[in-house]
Design an enzyme around this catalytic site. Structure first.
Site, PDB file in Angstrom:
ATOM      1  CE  LYS A 119      -4.103  -0.117   2.484  1.00  0.00           C
ATOM      2  NZ  LYS A 119      -4.830  -0.012   3.753  1.00  0.00           N
TER       3      LYS A 119
ATOM      4  CB  THR B 204     -16.738   5.116  13.786  1.00  0.00           C
ATOM      5  OG1 THR B 204     -16.746   6.131  12.780  1.00  0.00           O
ATOM      6  CG2 THR B 204     -18.072   5.116  14.514  1.00  0.00           C
TER       7      THR B 204
ATOM      8  CG  LEU C 148     -14.736  12.385   5.929  1.00  0.00           C
ATOM      9  CD1 LEU C 148     -13.342  11.773   5.800  1.00  0.00           C
ATOM     10  CD2 LEU C 148     -14.750  13.829   5.453  1.00  0.00           C
TER      11      LEU C 148
ATOM     12  CD  GLU D 174     -17.205   4.440   0.812  1.00  0.00           C
ATOM     13  OE1 GLU D 174     -17.148   3.966  -0.332  1.00  0.00           O
ATOM     14  OE2 GLU D 174     -17.268   3.748   1.836  1.00  0.00           O
TER      15      GLU D 174
ATOM     16  CG  ASN E 141     -22.975   7.241  10.779  1.00  0.00           C
ATOM     17  OD1 ASN E 141     -23.080   8.215  10.040  1.00  0.00           O
ATOM     18  ND2 ASN E 141     -21.898   6.487  10.814  1.00  0.00           N
TER      19      ASN E 141
ATOM     20  CG  PHE F 102     -29.760  10.519   4.517  1.00  0.00           C
ATOM     21  CD1 PHE F 102     -28.999  11.610   4.134  1.00  0.00           C
ATOM     22  CD2 PHE F 102     -29.153   9.277   4.598  1.00  0.00           C
ATOM     23  CE1 PHE F 102     -27.657  11.473   3.824  1.00  0.00           C
ATOM     24  CE2 PHE F 102     -27.808   9.122   4.288  1.00  0.00           C
ATOM     25  CZ  PHE F 102     -27.067  10.230   3.909  1.00  0.00           C
TER      26      PHE F 102
ATOM     27  CB  CYS G 232     -20.214   4.188   7.728  1.00  0.00           C
ATOM     28  SG  CYS G 232     -18.581   4.862   7.634  1.00  0.00           S
TER      29      CYS G 232
ATOM     30  CE  LYS H 139     -16.919   0.699  10.559  1.00  0.00           C
ATOM     31  NZ  LYS H 139     -16.863   1.537  11.727  1.00  0.00           N
TER      32      LYS H 139
ATOM     33  NE  ARG I  65     -15.464  -1.261   2.677  1.00  0.00           N
ATOM     34  CZ  ARG I  65     -14.685  -0.375   3.277  1.00  0.00           C
ATOM     35  NH1 ARG I  65     -14.192  -0.624   4.472  1.00  0.00           N
ATOM     36  NH2 ARG I  65     -14.398   0.782   2.705  1.00  0.00           N
TER      37      ARG I  65
HETATM   38  C1  UDX Z   1     -22.166   7.580   5.582  1.00  0.00           C
HETATM   39  C2  UDX Z   1     -22.415   8.952   6.225  1.00  0.00           C
HETATM   40  O1  UDX Z   1     -23.133   9.778   5.302  1.00  0.00           O
HETATM   41  C3  UDX Z   1     -21.123   9.594   6.641  1.00  0.00           C
HETATM   42  O2  UDX Z   1     -21.378  10.816   7.325  1.00  0.00           O
HETATM   43  C4  UDX Z   1     -20.380   8.644   7.578  1.00  0.00           C
HETATM   44  O3  UDX Z   1     -19.169   9.187   7.990  1.00  0.00           O
HETATM   45  C5  UDX Z   1     -20.157   7.299   6.887  1.00  0.00           C
HETATM   46  O4  UDX Z   1     -21.403   6.760   6.455  1.00  0.00           O
HETATM   47  P1  UDX Z   1     -21.480   6.683   3.175  1.00  0.00           P
HETATM   48  O5  UDX Z   1     -21.595   5.310   3.744  1.00  0.00           O
HETATM   49  O6  UDX Z   1     -20.322   7.006   2.322  1.00  0.00           O
HETATM   50  O7  UDX Z   1     -21.478   7.775   4.361  1.00  0.00           O
HETATM   51  O8  UDX Z   1     -22.757   6.933   2.269  1.00  0.00           O
HETATM   52  P2  UDX Z   1     -24.096   7.768   2.272  1.00  0.00           P
HETATM   53  O9  UDX Z   1     -24.091   8.643   1.080  1.00  0.00           O
HETATM   54  O10 UDX Z   1     -24.395   8.397   3.553  1.00  0.00           O
HETATM   55  O11 UDX Z   1     -25.147   6.599   1.976  1.00  0.00           O
HETATM   56  C6  UDX Z   1     -25.249   5.471   2.826  1.00  0.00           C
HETATM   57  C7  UDX Z   1     -26.247   4.479   2.296  1.00  0.00           C
HETATM   58  O12 UDX Z   1     -27.554   4.986   2.428  1.00  0.00           O
HETATM   59  C8  UDX Z   1     -26.081   4.143   0.810  1.00  0.00           C
HETATM   60  O13 UDX Z   1     -26.298   2.751   0.645  1.00  0.00           O
HETATM   61  C9  UDX Z   1     -27.161   4.942   0.134  1.00  0.00           C
HETATM   62  O14 UDX Z   1     -27.581   4.369  -1.069  1.00  0.00           O
HETATM   63  C10 UDX Z   1     -28.247   4.887   1.191  1.00  0.00           C
HETATM   64  N1  UDX Z   1     -29.202   6.018   1.126  1.00  0.00           N
HETATM   65  C11 UDX Z   1     -28.772   7.286   1.383  1.00  0.00           C
HETATM   66  C12 UDX Z   1     -30.544   5.765   0.852  1.00  0.00           C
HETATM   67  O15 UDX Z   1     -30.954   4.617   0.619  1.00  0.00           O
HETATM   68  N2  UDX Z   1     -31.420   6.822   0.827  1.00  0.00           N
HETATM   69  C13 UDX Z   1     -31.028   8.096   1.082  1.00  0.00           C
HETATM   70  O16 UDX Z   1     -31.883   8.999   1.062  1.00  0.00           O
HETATM   71  C14 UDX Z   1     -29.665   8.339   1.368  1.00  0.00           C
END
Ligand code: UDX
Length: 442
Positions: free
Chosen positions: A36, A118, A148, A150, A203, A244, A255, A258, A322
């Protein structure tokens, strides 16, 4: 400007390191995996996150990658950015955090160990005790969780809604907050336990909103309402907000799944049954499987049917698979005897169960297919409802797990359309087996 050491060259560590370097700090990123570090030294980033390679490149004179823990000895801040995956009991596995504490080099002055990973509430207190027991009373400790997402991590880092800093000593909190001086955002200062809980609660709340709107979607389907309109109408209420509230096939990623387990387990370890969170998790598990029911409603038995899974990543703009719903869907479809084709522009389809045919194009995925399922909301899929695609399919059925397409336009293009929480059109209902005629004289 400060000297920042980062433990862990994973996604969080690299984003954090690249952003701190961009803010002008001197950054040393340390990892234990030689391949890495070697790849990073050559400018290769081991995941798909837009803007990260360019940011690392732009700040290369302020960034060092190393395997040698002594290279962080001069740093004023030591950020822990390691994985905390769930154990079999659902607790967060903190072994990598403890490895970092055990491996700290000889440190002079008053460096501050900062937790970005976390972790369960109470971890900071344990690490503080651990530092003291190792004769590291002169090392400060702070919790500074990341928020953050992704695919938009740099944006989230540079323009956050808030920066959370929890510390045992207010001077340590001041010092950590000062690292972000160039960023315009409210800073929430708290005790360490509360900072740890802010991350878990934020979260959990986001997941609660997703499972809530998914359940509303399921009731919409049963009652003929349209969840997209419902979410719009609900989200305009300032007390609720629009975020959301996208119904779909459930959340995944590194995230949410888990962290929800870790919070549930944390509550349970403390003698509290977190009922709402348990329901949120269960609703999400069931939601991933709903597509199977939809396919069966349209196609009958799935034995021998060909189903194209379009998109494999847990969401768009990342290659991360994941806890992706695609994995659950592929497994269920194979168990039903279906033939599964899978396509994604960046995610590695080899992470799917054996037996799935991973192909390079949307066309190859849908050729001769009985159904196409939109699993990830990739831009490339927005134009799926076109004649070439319809003509390639054995039966032009689209199950839209992300409500990506316009139902009317899709139907007008000659497809049968089934989204999540969207009203069905009479033309979408396949001929049903006729009810047996009532017995004569009945
Ligand atoms: C999330 C949090 O947003 C972030 O603050 C934290 O640090 C890590 O977890 P991430 O996992 O990258 O980030 O993705 P995110 O964009 O939040 O979406 C998470 C999941 O929720 C995805 O599977 C997404 O498709 C789903 N989602 C999100 C929905 O099904 N509906 C929504 O309205 C929003």
């Amino acid at each position: 400007m400060s000297k920042v050491g980062i433990f862990g060259a994973g996604w969080v560590g690299l984003v954090t390191g690249a952003c701190f370097a961009d803010l002008g700090h001197e950054v040393v990123i340390r990892d234990v995996v030689p391949e890495k570090i070697e790849a990073l030294r050559q400018g290769r980033v081991p995941f798909h996150e837009e803007a990260v390679p360019a940011l690392l490149e732009r700040n290369s004179d302020r960034l060092t990658f190393t395997l040698d823990v002594d290279d962080v000895a001069e740093c004023e801040f030591l950020f822990i950015c390691v994985d905390t995956p769930p154990t079999y009991s659902g607790d967060a596995d903190l072994s990598r955090v403890w490895t970092v504490v055990d491996e700290l080099p000889e440190l002079s002055g008053h460096p501050i160990l900062v937790m970005k990973s976390t972790v369960p509430v109470g971890t900071g207190e344990k690490v503080r005790t651990g530092l003291d027991e190792r004769g590291l009373e002169h090392v400060g400790y702070a919790s500074n969780p990341e928020f953050l997402a992704e695919g938009r991590a740099i944006e989230d880092f540079m323009h956050p809604d808030r920066i959370v800093v929890g510390a045992f000593e207010s001077e340590d909190a001041d010092a950590v907050a000062a690292l972000y001086d160039k960023i315009d955002a409210p800073v929430v200062r708290s005790d360490v336990n509360s900072a740890e809980m802010i991350k878990l609660a934020a979260n959990a709340f986001l997941m609660t909103r997703i499972s809530f709107i998914n359940e509303i979607a399921n009731v919409c389907e049963a009652t003929g309402a349209d969840v997209v309109k419902v979410a719009e109408g609900v989200g305009l209420d300032k007390r609720l907000g629009p975020h959301f509230l996208k119904a779909g096939i459930g959340y995944g990623g590194s995230c949410f799944p888990k962290d929800s387990l870790a919070l549930k387990q944390l509550a349970s370890n403390s003698g509290y049954h977190f009922q709402l969170l348990s329901a949120v998790i269960e609703v999400n598990e069931l939601q991933k499987r709903r597509v199977i029911g939809k396919l069966k409603r349209h196609l009958g038995s799935l034995e021998g049917k060909t189903v194209a899974l379009l998109g494999l990543a847990f969401k768009a703009n990342t290659d991360d698979m994941r806890e992706a719903p695609s994995i659950v869907l592929a497994s269920r479809l194979l168990a039903e005897g279906a033939e599964v084709r899978a396509w994604d522009p960046v995610a590695d389809g080899r992470k799917l169960p054996k037996g799935v045919d991973v192909v390079d194009s949307i066309e190859d995925a849908v050729r001769g297919a009985d159904a196409a399922v939109i699993v990830t909301e990739w831009e490339q899929l927005k134009s799926l409802a076109r004649p070439e695609i319809r003509d390639l399919m054995a039966s032009p059925l689209i199950v839209d797990g992300r409500n990506l397409l316009d139902p009317e336009e899709t139907r007008n293009a000659g497809f049968t359309y089934d989204g999540i929480g969207r009203p069905q059109s009479p033309s979408d209902v396949l001929p049903q087996t006729p009810e047996p005629a009532p017995a004569r004289g009945a």
